[in-house]
Enzyme design. Sequence first.
Site, short mmCIF file in Angstrom:
data_model
loop_
_atom_site.label_atom_id
_atom_site.label_comp_id
_atom_site.label_asym_id
_atom_site.label_seq_id
_atom_site.Cartn_x
_atom_site.Cartn_y
_atom_site.Cartn_z
CG HIS A 25 35.72 15.64 -29.41
ND1 HIS A 25 34.72 15.47 -30.45
CD2 HIS A 25 35.83 14.47 -28.79
CE1 HIS A 25 34.23 14.08 -30.41
NE2 HIS A 25 34.76 13.54 -29.31
CG ASP A 126 33.41 18.24 -32.19
OD1 ASP A 126 34.55 18.07 -31.92
OD2 ASP A 126 32.50 17.39 -32.01
CD GLN A 356 48.56 9.58 -25.51
OE1 GLN A 356 47.98 9.08 -24.86
NE2 GLN A 356 47.94 9.40 -26.72
CG HIS A 371 41.48 4.23 -25.72
ND1 HIS A 371 42.83 4.91 -25.85
CD2 HIS A 371 40.56 5.26 -25.89
CE1 HIS A 371 42.53 6.38 -26.21
NE2 HIS A 371 41.09 6.67 -26.03
CB SER A 376 45.31 7.57 -28.79
OG SER A 376 45.37 8.19 -27.53
CG ASP A 395 36.06 6.43 -32.84
OD1 ASP A 395 35.70 6.69 -31.58
OD2 ASP A 395 37.24 6.98 -33.22
N1 UDP Z 1 45.83 12.60 -23.53
C1 UDP Z 1 47.09 13.04 -23.00
N2 UDP Z 1 47.45 12.76 -21.78
C2 UDP Z 1 46.41 11.75 -21.07
C3 UDP Z 1 45.55 11.22 -21.80
C4 UDP Z 1 45.28 11.93 -23.09
O1 UDP Z 1 47.97 13.77 -23.53
O2 UDP Z 1 46.82 11.49 -20.03
C5 UDP Z 1 45.57 13.16 -25.04
C6 UDP Z 1 46.11 12.44 -25.92
O3 UDP Z 1 47.28 12.54 -26.73
C7 UDP Z 1 44.83 12.67 -27.21
C8 UDP Z 1 43.66 13.00 -26.33
O4 UDP Z 1 44.14 13.34 -24.95
O5 UDP Z 1 45.59 13.75 -27.88
C9 UDP Z 1 42.87 11.63 -26.27
O6 UDP Z 1 42.07 11.48 -27.62
P1 UDP Z 1 41.74 10.09 -28.04
O7 UDP Z 1 40.98 10.27 -29.07
O8 UDP Z 1 43.08 9.36 -28.05
O9 UDP Z 1 40.99 9.30 -26.62
P2 UDP Z 1 39.57 9.65 -26.00
O10 UDP Z 1 40.39 10.48 -24.76
O11 UDP Z 1 38.84 10.71 -26.70
O12 UDP Z 1 39.03 8.65 -25.67
#
Ligand code: UDP
Length: 494
Positions: A25, A126, A356, A371, A376, A395
Amino acid sequence: MASSKSKQSLLLPHFLLFPVMAQGHQIPMAELAKLLSQSGVKTTLITTPQNATRIQSLLSQSPLTQIIQLPFPSHQQHLLQNCENFDSLPSLHLLPQFLTATSFLYSEIEHLFPQLSPKPCCIVSDMALPWTIQIAHKFNVPRLVFYSLSAFYLLFMATLRATDFGEKIMAASDYELISIPNFPDSIQVTKSQLVFTLDPVFLEWGNQMAKADRASYGFIMNSFNGLEPKYLEEFKKTIGSDKVWCIGPVSLCNKDTKDKAKRGNKAAIDEQECMKWLDKQESESVIYAALGSICNVIAPQIIELGLALEASNKPFIWVIRQTKSTKKEVENWLAESEFEQRIKDRGLVIRGWAPQVLILSHPAVGGFVTHCGWNSTIEGISMGVPMVTWPLFSDQTFNEKLIVEVLRIGVSVGVEKCLRWGVEEEIGVQVKKEAIRGAIEKVMSGEGEEMRKRVRELAAIAKATMEEGGSSHLNLKRLIEEIMHQADSQQSQN
Ligand code: UDP
């Protein structure tokens, strides 16, 4: 990009941003701040000290953005000290308490708001902070809701509230496929896929969010017009509002290597080392496997993923999120099985935070085991990388359906039941090595060619959309104009 109306406006645009304290977020919200700042809007982002440290570097090139730090009111809900982010909760089942604790920031903000100069023209909150509607009411400013979610999922949630579909699903057996009403495509779900979404605690929280959303001015979405247009239109119809601005993919605001590497946390690998490793691999040959910032996958399931990556016979980068509950078991397995020794010529293991977006943007990456968190997902799409989908909860189940069934840019590992927080051990291993390996094979082989072509086309649209004159660029411009117009009218009435 000062807009024509904002140029005429005597007021300096100032947006007040409230991210929720979770990586999925706060990173996109900080990227929104960066985009607003590039458009000449002053932004003030409210967060807590630990979270400020994480997003500071993302905003280092945004002179019009300031971060105000308020202490996290953890004592209000008996949360552990130093627990300021979803990813530091010992179990995700504490999330409702965490979210309730955030509402105790209200009195601090009530005190702070009149001191902000110039007076904010709006607040961008948010979706998971419904209490911010009270700030909007108290200071008579519009509230915009920021969704880093797909229109596909938002339409489902709106449908759930508007119809008796929830009751229908509850009355069904666990794996019975039921068609979602009023959806532009024929999409089916099962009760097992929805156990998380239909959990009464989260439904109640969702109702509070929806109530605050209905009282809000409009919605900002980290999606783009060309991605899911039918779902976007249907979503607007279902909520009875066209005040929806798609301004994403926001991660594309990071242009150079440094920006891409410094999103949201210090990476557990040196970015140069990571790039050097990728440079040595053939184009589109590498699988990148990462399950997000709050994944609650148990150690034996993590191990199945490692074994699948090894069995794929492809080069890979494997990101292992380290949690108190899994670290020891996974580390023991890695050491005893000599896993890293076995895969040293073609595998890279990252323990902790991975850069990432930097990795996904490298031409050597040819597949993404994800996931299906929305960030992502949209990052994979923006970089033209086909996906192996492994949704865990919430989601993510719907994002998988969007990827696999609607956009046809990915292959599912075949998860049949979503995870519930706090009972992951009871649920046990859900996906075996062979199923993961099989899905990887489909994406990376000739069979995946059509998917690759489609996702590359979407990536080109995503990039164009963020350029000058592209739809997301224009939407942001129109949003700023509309908010400034509102602020001007209010000023002239006073
Ligand atoms: N992310 C990253 N490195 C990591 C894990 C996550 O840069 O090791 C970033 C990813 O690029 C994304 C966010 O963290 O922008 C994760 O958001 P997402 O909605 O994909 O998944 P959540 O972590 O909320 O389940």
